[in-house]
Design a protein around this motif. Structure first.
Motif, PDB file in Angstrom:
ATOM      1  N   VAL A 162       0.867  -1.169   0.000  1.00  0.00           N
ATOM      2  CA  VAL A 162       0.000   0.000   0.000  1.00  0.00           C
ATOM      3  C   VAL A 162       0.907   1.221   0.000  1.00  0.00           C
ATOM      4  O   VAL A 162       1.738   1.387   0.903  1.00  0.00           O
ATOM      5  CB  VAL A 162      -0.935   0.019   1.222  1.00  0.00           C
ATOM      6  N   VAL A 163       0.795   2.038  -1.023  1.00  0.00           N
ATOM      7  CA  VAL A 163       1.673   3.201  -1.206  1.00  0.00           C
ATOM      8  C   VAL A 163       0.834   4.473  -1.144  1.00  0.00           C
ATOM      9  O   VAL A 163      -0.243   4.549  -1.744  1.00  0.00           O
ATOM     10  CB  VAL A 163       2.415   3.116  -2.556  1.00  0.00           C
ATOM     11  N   SER A 164       1.334   5.465  -0.432  1.00  0.00           N
ATOM     12  CA  SER A 164       0.661   6.751  -0.317  1.00  0.00           C
ATOM     13  C   SER A 164       1.324   7.754  -1.251  1.00  0.00           C
ATOM     14  O   SER A 164       2.543   7.948  -1.197  1.00  0.00           O
ATOM     15  CB  SER A 164       0.716   7.253   1.123  1.00  0.00           C
ATOM     16  N   ARG A 165       0.500   8.381  -2.092  1.00  0.00           N
ATOM     17  CA  ARG A 165       0.975   9.488  -2.947  1.00  0.00           C
ATOM     18  C   ARG A 165       0.485  10.784  -2.317  1.00  0.00           C
ATOM     19  O   ARG A 165      -0.715  11.005  -2.168  1.00  0.00           O
ATOM     20  CB  ARG A 165       0.447   9.348  -4.372  1.00  0.00           C
ATOM     21  N   HIS A 166       1.425  11.648  -1.959  1.00  0.00           N
ATOM     22  CA  HIS A 166       1.093  12.882  -1.231  1.00  0.00           C
ATOM     23  C   HIS A 166       1.018  14.055  -2.210  1.00  0.00           C
ATOM     24  O   HIS A 166       2.001  14.384  -2.872  1.00  0.00           O
ATOM     25  CB  HIS A 166       2.153  13.160  -0.170  1.00  0.00           C
ATOM     26  N   HIS A 167      -0.153  14.683  -2.264  1.00  0.00           N
ATOM     27  CA  HIS A 167      -0.338  15.869  -3.103  1.00  0.00           C
ATOM     28  C   HIS A 167      -0.054  17.137  -2.317  1.00  0.00           C
ATOM     29  O   HIS A 167       0.391  18.139  -2.877  1.00  0.00           O
ATOM     30  CB  HIS A 167      -1.760  15.904  -3.649  1.00  0.00           C
ATOM     31  N   SER A 168      -0.348  17.120  -1.024  1.00  0.00           N
ATOM     32  CA  SER A 168      -0.029  18.209  -0.104  1.00  0.00           C
ATOM     33  C   SER A 168      -0.053  17.604   1.293  1.00  0.00           C
ATOM     34  O   SER A 168      -0.295  16.405   1.462  1.00  0.00           O
ATOM     35  CB  SER A 168      -1.047  19.357  -0.214  1.00  0.00           C
ATOM     36  N   ASN A 169       0.174  18.428   2.308  1.00  0.00           N
ATOM     37  CA  ASN A 169       0.138  17.910   3.673  1.00  0.00           C
ATOM     38  C   ASN A 169      -1.252  17.446   4.082  1.00  0.00           C
ATOM     39  O   ASN A 169      -1.402  16.689   5.051  1.00  0.00           O
ATOM     40  CB  ASN A 169       0.628  18.972   4.661  1.00  0.00           C
ATOM     41  N   LEU A 170      -2.276  17.907   3.378  1.00  0.00           N
ATOM     42  CA  LEU A 170      -3.650  17.583   3.743  1.00  0.00           C
ATOM     43  C   LEU A 170      -4.370  16.779   2.674  1.00  0.00           C
ATOM     44  O   LEU A 170      -5.592  16.593   2.749  1.00  0.00           O
ATOM     45  CB  LEU A 170      -4.442  18.875   4.009  1.00  0.00           C
ATOM     46  N   ASN A 171      -3.645  16.290   1.693  1.00  0.00           N
ATOM     47  CA  ASN A 171      -4.288  15.612   0.570  1.00  0.00           C
ATOM     48  C   ASN A 171      -3.363  14.511   0.047  1.00  0.00           C
ATOM     49  O   ASN A 171      -2.242  14.792  -0.374  1.00  0.00           O
ATOM     50  CB  ASN A 171      -4.598  16.617  -0.534  1.00  0.00           C
ATOM     51  N   ASN A 172      -3.822  13.264   0.128  1.00  0.00           N
ATOM     52  CA  ASN A 172      -3.038  12.163  -0.403  1.00  0.00           C
ATOM     53  C   ASN A 172      -3.964  11.077  -0.930  1.00  0.00           C
ATOM     54  O   ASN A 172      -5.192  11.146  -0.779  1.00  0.00           O
ATOM     55  CB  ASN A 172      -2.095  11.588   0.663  1.00  0.00           C
ATOM     56  N   ASP A 173      -3.395  10.084  -1.581  1.00  0.00           N
ATOM     57  CA  ASP A 173      -4.138   8.929  -2.078  1.00  0.00           C
ATOM     58  C   ASP A 173      -3.381   7.662  -1.727  1.00  0.00           C
ATOM     59  O   ASP A 173      -2.144   7.682  -1.588  1.00  0.00           O
ATOM     60  CB  ASP A 173      -4.315   9.009  -3.601  1.00  0.00           C
ATOM     61  N   LEU A 174      -4.117   6.566  -1.613  1.00  0.00           N
ATOM     62  CA  LEU A 174      -3.499   5.261  -1.410  1.00  0.00           C
ATOM     63  C   LEU A 174      -3.625   4.435  -2.685  1.00  0.00           C
ATOM     64  O   LEU A 174      -4.671   4.457  -3.358  1.00  0.00           O
ATOM     65  CB  LEU A 174      -4.176   4.518  -0.251  1.00  0.00           C
ATOM     66  N   TYR A 175      -2.553   3.727  -2.996  1.00  0.00           N
ATOM     67  CA  TYR A 175      -2.519   2.843  -4.156  1.00  0.00           C
ATOM     68  C   TYR A 175      -2.159   1.431  -3.704  1.00  0.00           C
ATOM     69  O   TYR A 175      -1.373   1.239  -2.768  1.00  0.00           O
ATOM     70  CB  TYR A 175      -1.475   3.316  -5.180  1.00  0.00           C
ATOM     71  N   ARG A 176      -2.718   0.468  -4.400  1.00  0.00           N
ATOM     72  CA  ARG A 176      -2.315  -0.921  -4.236  1.00  0.00           C
ATOM     73  C   ARG A 176      -1.308  -1.221  -5.331  1.00  0.00           C
ATOM     74  O   ARG A 176      -1.636  -1.183  -6.521  1.00  0.00           O
ATOM     75  CB  ARG A 176      -3.531  -1.840  -4.361  1.00  0.00           C
ATOM     76  N   LEU A 177      -0.063  -1.498  -4.939  1.00  0.00           N
ATOM     77  CA  LEU A 177       1.006  -1.757  -5.901  1.00  0.00           C
ATOM     78  C   LEU A 177       1.283  -3.255  -5.933  1.00  0.00           C
ATOM     79  O   LEU A 177       1.851  -3.818  -4.987  1.00  0.00           O
ATOM     80  CB  LEU A 177       2.270  -0.981  -5.518  1.00  0.00           C
ATOM     81  N   ASP A 178       0.879  -3.918  -7.014  1.00  0.00           N
ATOM     82  CA  ASP A 178       1.086  -5.353  -7.170  1.00  0.00           C
ATOM     83  C   ASP A 178       2.561  -5.619  -7.471  1.00  0.00           C
ATOM     84  O   ASP A 178       3.121  -5.076  -8.435  1.00  0.00           O
ATOM     85  CB  ASP A 178       0.207  -5.881  -8.306  1.00  0.00           C
ATOM     86  N   LEU A 179       3.203  -6.447  -6.647  1.00  0.00           N
ATOM     87  CA  LEU A 179       4.645  -6.651  -6.790  1.00  0.00           C
ATOM     88  C   LEU A 179       4.991  -7.659  -7.878  1.00  0.00           C
ATOM     89  O   LEU A 179       6.166  -7.811  -8.236  1.00  0.00           O
ATOM     90  CB  LEU A 179       5.243  -7.090  -5.452  1.00  0.00           C
ATOM     91  N   THR A 180       4.012  -8.334  -8.432  1.00  0.00           N
ATOM     92  CA  THR A 180       4.263  -9.241  -9.555  1.00  0.00           C
ATOM     93  C   THR A 180       4.102  -8.521 -10.879  1.00  0.00           C
ATOM     94  O   THR A 180       4.993  -8.541 -11.731  1.00  0.00           O
ATOM     95  CB  THR A 180       3.304 -10.446  -9.494  1.00  0.00           C
ATOM     96  N   SER A 181       2.981  -7.840 -11.038  1.00  0.00           N
ATOM     97  CA  SER A 181       2.709  -7.162 -12.311  1.00  0.00           C
ATOM     98  C   SER A 181       3.247  -5.744 -12.368  1.00  0.00           C
ATOM     99  O   SER A 181       3.422  -5.187 -13.455  1.00  0.00           O
ATOM    100  CB  SER A 181       1.198  -7.135 -12.559  1.00  0.00           C
ATOM    101  N   GLY A 182       3.479  -5.138 -11.200  1.00  0.00           N
ATOM    102  CA  GLY A 182       3.894  -3.746 -11.165  1.00  0.00           C
ATOM    103  C   GLY A 182       2.743  -2.773 -11.331  1.00  0.00           C
ATOM    104  O   GLY A 182       2.945  -1.556 -11.394  1.00  0.00           O
ATOM    105  N   GLU A 183       1.509  -3.283 -11.374  1.00  0.00           N
ATOM    106  CA  GLU A 183       0.349  -2.425 -11.583  1.00  0.00           C
ATOM    107  C   GLU A 183      -0.020  -1.690 -10.291  1.00  0.00           C
ATOM    108  O   GLU A 183      -0.090  -2.284  -9.214  1.00  0.00           O
ATOM    109  CB  GLU A 183      -0.845  -3.262 -12.046  1.00  0.00           C
ATOM    110  N   ALA A 184      -0.254  -0.376 -10.416  1.00  0.00           N
ATOM    111  CA  ALA A 184      -0.660   0.450  -9.281  1.00  0.00           C
ATOM    112  C   ALA A 184      -2.129   0.821  -9.453  1.00  0.00           C
ATOM    113  O   ALA A 184      -2.509   1.431 -10.453  1.00  0.00           O
ATOM    114  CB  ALA A 184       0.192   1.707  -9.188  1.00  0.00           C
TER     115      ALA A 184
END
Length: 592
Positions: A162-184
């Motif tokens: 589970v990877v967090s992409r931070h847009h600002s200190n008050l705004n982020n998103d979570l991604y599921r990063l598959d370690l086999t396919s590399g798909e986020a």
């Protein structure tokens, strides 16, 4: 004054507990030597043992889940370019070996054979995601991307991160990063700003517990279904959930809420149902870490009259036990004073929350230091502050306001100082000074660090008649040069709060204290670290030069081996007594 400042600065702290795989020992961080290092202690009692021996601060320590190896992070001279190291069996491995890059640890794989982290290795700006075999593997890029990312969690079967992409200190998103396919895969679609933090994957890999303010004003505990992406909220929309931790077996979920600055501990079953839990000591609790068997919880406790220590509690309803006993340098803890929670009116009729620390003697007309927090997306809280306790012992009061823009009081409140509303928060400071003066406190100084340093300089330029003195620690003097020169990855994170150089340059220039320095009439002290990557030292140099040119009174302390703040004891022992002497002098003059 019964104790000199140096004694207060030698009060120790312990935090950041991590359990050994057998659950018999806890490693932690402490500044016993004057620079934070990793130590270890048997849970059932015994003598602590030092594990790292560096001149630089160790900023994180984490036990492998399967063997007696510890991973720790360390930078150089406060430059925040953390490197990762592995320690065990008398050997030490330098895992990252790119000192010009920043590395943020993202956890061990469940089998302990790999680690995940994000780092700026590729271009110095963008945080790609890496996985690396231990102890001698090479970094493998599993997600090459742009922007600021951190790894939140491993899946229990190690199939995804589970990877967090931070847009600002008050705004982020979570991604599921598959370690086999590399798909986020995006897990948290939303409009506007929202925070998603504390993500913990359940043992079956089917859902995530997290804290979010996506659908309300406050950050609430929620469960995210990974197949449908539907969110179920588990706490009310009234106070922020700040920490979430799930035991490895999924039996217990430990949660803390920030209620008026203090922590409210909550225990849930792994199914998301709240259950009766232990009674925790009053203060601020965090750094939750379950023992490998899930039966005990280690945590850090601090409070206005408790220096930070590591505690342990048996679940579900054991009695919390203090594990470390950090020295108070011979100062009786009973002398440490607690604040009152107050609210004062400001220009638009709002009530601004604050913590008011009053000295034991003559509190009614004591000189006051208004201590402004940084951030600005942060909050003054009743944690242990040696400098505050020293000032109280000296007969000063300390007033810690949470002006508009602070966190802890809801999303709407946090956005009240965004961009063109910036100076409204400075006006809140002015109303604090007026409120204090109305209550008989004629001498009022203002002190703050980082963004709090900007607030100091802005208060002195916008409302010069209100302040007896100002202390600016690693503060921003010129919003334009700050955004131009701050760490490259940080600029994009800060512009949603402060404004864009392309769009708002004229406004940013207009509110910069540097361009109004002739208004500063109160004596000013400026303190900075030469290696500061967040607020470059040029900010201090500019304001000092301008005040001197205008014939103002300014003292400047520069520390060659520090970054964003003072962490080395020798430098704190130099700087803070000078701050006290500065305040003594100018409070005395104003009182005469």
């Amino acid at each position: 004054m019964p104790y000199e400042f140096a004694r207060y600065l030698k009060i120790r702290a312990a935090h950041g507990a991590t359990w050994s795989p057998d659950g018999r020992r806890v490693a932690f961080l402490t500044d016993i030597t004057g620079v934070t290092q990793a130590w270890e202690l048997p849970v059932e009692g015994g003598w602590p043992e030092q594990l790292t021996f560096h001149e630089e601060r160790v900023s994180g320590v984490h036990y492998s889940p399967t063997e007696n190896k510890l991973l720790y992070s360390m930078d150089a001279g406060g430059n925040e370019r953390s490197q990762l190291f592995l320690l065990g069996g008398g050997e030490e491995w330098d895992l990252t070996r790119v000192p010009e890059a920043i590395h943020y640890f993202g956890g061990f794989s469940p089998d302990g054979e790999r680690i995940a982290y994000t780092a700026t290795r590729r271009n110095g700006t963008d945080f790609d995601v890496f996985v690396q075999d231990l102890p001698d593997g090479e970094p493998e890029t599993v997600w090459e991307t742009s922007g600021y990312h951190t790894v939140s969690a491993w899946a229990p079967n190690a199939s995804f991160l589970v990877v967090s992409r931070h847009h600002s200190n008050l705004n982020n998103d979570l991604y599921r990063l598959d370690l086999t396919s590399g798909e986020a895969t995006l897990l948290t679609p939303h409009e506007g700003e929202a925070r998603f933090r504390g993500a913990r994957v359940t043992p079956d890999g089917e859902s995530i517990f997290l804290a979010t303010d996506r659908d309300g004003d406050f950050v609430r505990l929620a469960r995210l279904d990974l197949s449908t992406l539907e969110m179920e909220h588990l706490t009310p929309d009234d106070w922020d959930v700040e920490e979430v931790e799930l035991s490895e077996d999924g039996r217990w979920l430990a949660v803390s809420r920030n209620v008026e600055g203090y922590s409210d501990f909550m225990l849930f079953s792994g199914k998301g149902r709240r259950v009766p839990g232990p009674t925790m000591p009053e203060g601020i609790v965090g750094g939750f870490e379950f023992s490998p068997d899930g039966e005990r919880l280690a945590f850090t406790l601090t409070g206005p009259n408790h220096n930070p220590d590591v505690w342990v509690v048996a679940l579900p309803d054991g009695e919390a036990r203090r594990l470390t006993r950090s020295s108070t340098a011979g100062i009786p803890p009973r002398t440490f004073r607690r604040p009152r929670v107050v609210r004062y009116p400001t220009f638009d009729g709002r009530e601004i929350p604050a913590f008011f620390y009053e000295p034991e003697t003559s509190p009614e007309n004591a000189p006051v230091v208004v201590n402004v927090h940084g951030g600005p997306e942060s909050q003054s809280r009743p944690l242990f502050a040696p400098v505050t306790q020293y000032l109280l012992g000296r007969g000063y009061a300390v007033f810690a306001p949470n002006v508009r823009g602070s966190t802890g009081y809801g999303k709407a409140y946090t956005h009240l100082d965004d961009v063109y509303l910036r100076m409204d928060s400075v006006k809140d400071l002015a109303y604090a000074a007026e409120w204090l003066r109305d209550r008989g406190h004629e001498r009022v100084a203002v002190m703050g660090g980082s963004y709090g340093g900007f607030m100091v300089l802005a208060a002195l330029t916008e409302y010069p008649e209100l302040w007896t003195a100002g202390v600016d620690i690693v503060g921003i003097a010129n919003m334009v040069t700050f955004l131009e020169n701050t760490g490259s990855y940080r600029r994009a994170l800060r512009e949603p709060e402060y404004g864009s150089l392309e769009r708002d340059r004229g406004f940013l220039k207009s509110i910069s204290p540097l361009h109004k320095a002739e208004e500063i009439t109160a004596p000013l002290m400026v303190i900075h670290g030469k290696n500061d990557p967040r607020v470059p030292v040029g900010e201090a140099e500019q304001i000092v030069e301008k005040v001197k040119k205008n014939g103002g009174a300014v003292e400047y302390l520069l520390y060659e081996d520090e970054g964003h703040g003072l962490v080395k004891l020798k430098n704190r022992l130099d700087a803070y007594p000078k701050i006290a002497a500065f305040l003594d002098e100018h409070f005395a003059r104003a009182g005469g």
